[in-house]
Design a protein around this motif. Structure first.
Motif, PDB file in Angstrom:
ATOM      1  N   ALA A   1       6.088   9.418   9.566  1.00 52.09           N
ATOM      2  CA  ALA A   1       5.975   9.363  11.021  1.00 52.09           C
ATOM      3  C   ALA A   1       7.259   8.891  11.686  1.00 52.09           C
ATOM      4  CB  ALA A   1       4.814   8.453  11.414  1.00 52.09           C
ATOM      5  N   TYR A   2       7.956   7.959  11.056  1.00 53.91           N
ATOM      6  CA  TYR A   2       9.136   7.357  11.681  1.00 53.91           C
ATOM      7  C   TYR A   2      10.453   7.930  11.166  1.00 53.91           C
ATOM      8  CZ  TYR A   2       6.186   3.941  14.017  1.00 53.91           C
ATOM      9  OH  TYR A   2       5.244   3.338  14.829  1.00 53.91           O
ATOM     10  N   GLY A   3      10.366   8.974  10.327  1.00 51.72           N
ATOM     11  CA  GLY A   3      11.571   9.658   9.874  1.00 51.72           C
ATOM     12  C   GLY A   3      12.444   8.836   8.948  1.00 51.72           C
ATOM     13  N   LEU A   4      11.823   8.009   8.105  1.00 49.51           N
ATOM     14  CA  LEU A   4      12.593   7.208   7.159  1.00 49.51           C
ATOM     15  C   LEU A   4      12.908   8.039   5.922  1.00 49.51           C
ATOM     16  CD1 LEU A   4      10.596   3.839   7.323  1.00 49.51           C
ATOM     17  CD2 LEU A   4      12.517   4.588   8.740  1.00 49.51           C
ATOM     18  N   PRO A   5      14.075   7.843   5.304  1.00 49.48           N
ATOM     19  CA  PRO A   5      14.442   8.656   4.145  1.00 49.48           C
ATOM     20  C   PRO A   5      13.638   8.322   2.891  1.00 49.48           C
ATOM     21  CG  PRO A   5      16.102   6.975   4.549  1.00 49.48           C
ATOM     22  CD  PRO A   5      15.165   6.934   5.710  1.00 49.48           C
ATOM     23  N   GLU A   6      13.104   7.116   2.818  1.00 51.39           N
ATOM     24  CA  GLU A   6      12.327   6.673   1.675  1.00 51.39           C
ATOM     25  C   GLU A   6      11.050   5.996   2.167  1.00 51.39           C
ATOM     26  OE1 GLU A   6      13.104   7.262  -1.403  1.00 51.39           O
ATOM     27  OE2 GLU A   6      15.159   8.009  -1.119  1.00 51.39           O
ATOM     28  N   PRO A   7      10.052   5.841   1.272  1.00 51.18           N
ATOM     29  CA  PRO A   7       8.862   5.096   1.689  1.00 51.18           C
ATOM     30  C   PRO A   7       9.242   3.735   2.266  1.00 51.18           C
ATOM     31  CG  PRO A   7       8.463   6.167  -0.416  1.00 51.18           C
ATOM     32  CD  PRO A   7       9.916   6.379  -0.099  1.00 51.18           C
ATOM     33  N   ALA A   8       8.545   3.338   3.310  1.00 48.05           N
ATOM     34  CA  ALA A   8       8.868   2.079   3.983  1.00 48.05           C
ATOM     35  C   ALA A   8       8.646   0.899   3.060  1.00 48.05           C
ATOM     36  CB  ALA A   8       8.010   1.934   5.231  1.00 48.05           C
ATOM     37  N   THR A   9       9.528  -0.061   3.119  1.00 43.09           N
ATOM     38  CA  THR A   9       9.343  -1.300   2.368  1.00 43.09           C
ATOM     39  C   THR A   9       8.288  -2.150   3.075  1.00 43.09           C
ATOM     40  OG1 THR A   9      11.012  -2.528   3.612  1.00 43.09           O
ATOM     41  CG2 THR A   9      11.772  -1.243   1.703  1.00 43.09           C
ATOM     42  N   PRO A  10       7.674  -3.108   2.376  1.00 42.29           N
ATOM     43  CA  PRO A  10       6.720  -3.999   3.049  1.00 42.29           C
ATOM     44  C   PRO A  10       7.332  -4.683   4.263  1.00 42.29           C
ATOM     45  CG  PRO A  10       6.525  -4.243   0.678  1.00 42.29           C
ATOM     46  CD  PRO A  10       7.720  -3.359   0.916  1.00 42.29           C
ATOM     47  N   GLU A  11       8.595  -5.035   4.167  1.00 40.04           N
ATOM     48  CA  GLU A  11       9.264  -5.690   5.294  1.00 40.04           C
ATOM     49  C   GLU A  11       9.390  -4.734   6.482  1.00 40.04           C
ATOM     50  OE1 GLU A  11       9.860  -7.703   1.624  1.00 40.04           O
ATOM     51  OE2 GLU A  11      10.430  -5.634   2.166  1.00 40.04           O
ATOM     52  N   GLN A  12       9.713  -3.465   6.205  1.00 40.66           N
ATOM     53  CA  GLN A  12       9.805  -2.490   7.285  1.00 40.66           C
ATOM     54  C   GLN A  12       8.449  -2.251   7.942  1.00 40.66           C
ATOM     55  OE1 GLN A  12      11.678   0.618   4.859  1.00 40.66           O
ATOM     56  NE2 GLN A  12      13.431   0.645   6.281  1.00 40.66           N
TER      57      GLN A  12
ATOM     58  N   GLU B   1       0.854  -1.181   0.000  1.00 44.65           N
ATOM     59  CA  GLU B   1       0.000   0.000   0.000  1.00 44.65           C
ATOM     60  C   GLU B   1       0.892   1.234   0.000  1.00 44.65           C
ATOM     61  OE1 GLU B   1      -1.925   2.514  -0.143  1.00 44.65           O
ATOM     62  OE2 GLU B   1      -2.782   2.640   1.857  1.00 44.65           O
ATOM     63  N   PRO B   2       1.023   1.909  -1.150  1.00 42.59           N
ATOM     64  CA  PRO B   2       1.963   3.027  -1.259  1.00 42.59           C
ATOM     65  C   PRO B   2       1.716   4.149  -0.263  1.00 42.59           C
ATOM     66  CG  PRO B   2       1.235   2.321  -3.437  1.00 42.59           C
ATOM     67  CD  PRO B   2       0.379   1.609  -2.441  1.00 42.59           C
ATOM     68  N   ARG B   3       0.457   4.509  -0.016  1.00 40.86           N
ATOM     69  CA  ARG B   3       0.190   5.617   0.911  1.00 40.86           C
ATOM     70  C   ARG B   3       0.611   5.250   2.334  1.00 40.86           C
ATOM     71  NH1 ARG B   3      -4.807   6.411  -2.174  1.00 40.86           N
ATOM     72  NH2 ARG B   3      -4.561   8.268  -3.464  1.00 40.86           N
ATOM     73  N   LEU B   4       0.382   4.007   2.724  1.00 37.96           N
ATOM     74  CA  LEU B   4       0.818   3.596   4.054  1.00 37.96           C
ATOM     75  C   LEU B   4       2.340   3.620   4.142  1.00 37.96           C
ATOM     76  CD1 LEU B   4       0.318   2.537   6.880  1.00 37.96           C
ATOM     77  CD2 LEU B   4       0.214   0.215   5.928  1.00 37.96           C
ATOM     78  N   ALA B   5       3.007   3.204   3.072  1.00 37.01           N
ATOM     79  CA  ALA B   5       4.476   3.229   3.062  1.00 37.01           C
ATOM     80  C   ALA B   5       4.996   4.649   3.250  1.00 37.01           C
ATOM     81  CB  ALA B   5       4.994   2.643   1.753  1.00 37.01           C
ATOM     82  N   ARG B   6       4.334   5.630   2.624  1.00 39.21           N
ATOM     83  CA  ARG B   6       4.746   7.026   2.784  1.00 39.21           C
ATOM     84  C   ARG B   6       4.384   7.539   4.175  1.00 39.21           C
ATOM     85  NH1 ARG B   6       2.547   7.268  -2.406  1.00 39.21           N
ATOM     86  NH2 ARG B   6       0.736   8.493  -1.725  1.00 39.21           N
ATOM     87  N   ALA B   7       3.239   7.106   4.684  1.00 38.22           N
ATOM     88  CA  ALA B   7       2.820   7.547   6.007  1.00 38.22           C
ATOM     89  C   ALA B   7       3.771   7.044   7.085  1.00 38.22           C
ATOM     90  CB  ALA B   7       1.401   7.067   6.288  1.00 38.22           C
ATOM     91  N   VAL B   8       4.208   5.801   6.954  1.00 39.73           N
ATOM     92  CA  VAL B   8       5.158   5.243   7.917  1.00 39.73           C
ATOM     93  C   VAL B   8       6.482   6.004   7.840  1.00 39.73           C
ATOM     94  CG1 VAL B   8       6.537   3.202   8.494  1.00 39.73           C
ATOM     95  CG2 VAL B   8       4.086   2.966   8.015  1.00 39.73           C
ATOM     96  N   ALA B   9       6.930   6.275   6.628  1.00 40.25           N
ATOM     97  CA  ALA B   9       8.182   7.022   6.462  1.00 40.25           C
ATOM     98  C   ALA B   9       8.086   8.409   7.094  1.00 40.25           C
ATOM     99  CB  ALA B   9       8.527   7.132   4.983  1.00 40.25           C
TER     100      ALA B   9
END
Length: 316
Positions: free
Chosen positions: A268-279, A258-266
């Motif tokens: 909120a958690y300060g990730l440099p890129e959208p979160a991978t499914p594994e993350q 889910e691309p939007r969730l990947a961006r939302a996680v990034a």
């Protein structure tokens, strides 16, 4: 939580006592901020719902209020609902507002995960507000296939106005999404391209057969429910996940890919890129047993900062 008659108004009412934090105002603001729900009421007043009751698919109108923590729902249409209809409406409203889930343990998730804790403070009492039924959620995914969210929302609203039943709430009318009986005979509709009318007809038949009943889907193991939904044409991984999480109200699942969730996680958690499914899977382990609820908080923060769904940039 039992249904009781409203002697003064003559309308049937029932009360819902939330277990854990809950804010109806937060729920309404959530609906106002997301185009698929497109709620036009006031966040400071009542929530007016018009929907088909699972099973019979009779259209009902329900006005929901919250006072001193107690949520009260008043059935404004039909005038004299029978006890079976009242019980079915009670159950469906509970699920729509995620009040069928004991949320008393949700604050502990925020204590374990400071990011979640900050989101809980930012959006106090916000729980997922579901589609009125898995049938409507699945229909939304078909309508929105390969077009912009705002386009899909406009088509869905027109379908409700032209094919759904109206419910009067005093000064305004709310149209319910068309019942499965109505969509089962759908040939064409402006904006529905390709095989979408056919897919909606098949979806409607499945709803009439009970395949999309929320209780049935919730009772199945997650992967089994996903596989069952994907037997329907036009329903893939994303659509099945949305139908299960936002339609049936599964409180503890994480949508995959889910691309939007990947961006939302990034975000909120300060990730440099959208979160991978594994993350996402790794981070979300700490959210159990409310993983769906946390994803809604994350998506809410993303939407109010970017306005990518509604087209409006918020300040929430």
């Amino acid at each position: 939580m039992s249904a009781v008659g409203d002697v003064m108004s003559g309308m049937e009412t029932f009360s819902l006592v939330p277990r854990g934090p809950f804010s109806l105002t937060a729920s309404i603001r959530f609906l106002e901020g997301f185009t698929p729900a497109a709620y036009a009421g006031s966040a400071e007043s009542a929530l007016d719902l018009a929907f088909g009751v699972e099973g019979s698919w009779q259209t009902v109108g329900v006005r929901v209020r919250q006072d001193a923590g107690v949520v009260t729902a008043e059935i404004v249409s039909p005038d004299k609902p029978g006890p079976d209809l009242v019980a079915a409406v009670h159950q469906q409203v509970e699920r729509i507002l995620s009040l069928d889930v004991d949320g008393s343990g949700f604050p502990a998730v925020g204590e374990r995960d400071p990011v979640v804790g900050e989101l809980q403070r930012r959006y106090p009492g916000l729980r997922p507000v579901g589609f009125w039924s898995p049938y409507e959620a699945a229909a939304w995914t078909i309508i929105g296939h390969r077009i912009r969210t705002t386009q899909a929302a406009a088509i869905k609203a027109r379908m409700a106005e032209q094919l759904g039943e109206p419910v009067s709430f005093g000064g305004r009318v709310v149209h319910a999404f068309p019942s499965p009986q109505r969509l089962a005979g759908l040939d064409v509709f402006p904006g529905l391209a390709g095989r979408k009318p056919e897919w909606l007809r098949i979806l409607a038949e499945a709803a009439l057969d009970g395949q999309l009943d929320a209780a049935r889907l919730r009772a199945m193991p997650h992967e089994e429910a996903m596989a069952d939904l994907k037997k329907l044409p036009g329903i893939g991984d994303f659509s099945a996940g949305l139908t299960l999480l936002r339609g049936a109200g599964d409180p503890d699942a994480v949508p995959g890919q889910e691309p939007r969730l990947a961006r939302a996680v990034a975000l909120a958690y300060g990730l440099p890129e959208p979160a991978t499914p594994e993350q996402v899977l790794q981070i979300s382990e700490g959210w159990r047993p409310y993983r769906t609820w946390v994803t809604v908080l994350l998506r809410t923060q993303l939407e109010f900062q970017t306005g990518e769904i509604s087209g409006r940039r918020g300040t929430g």
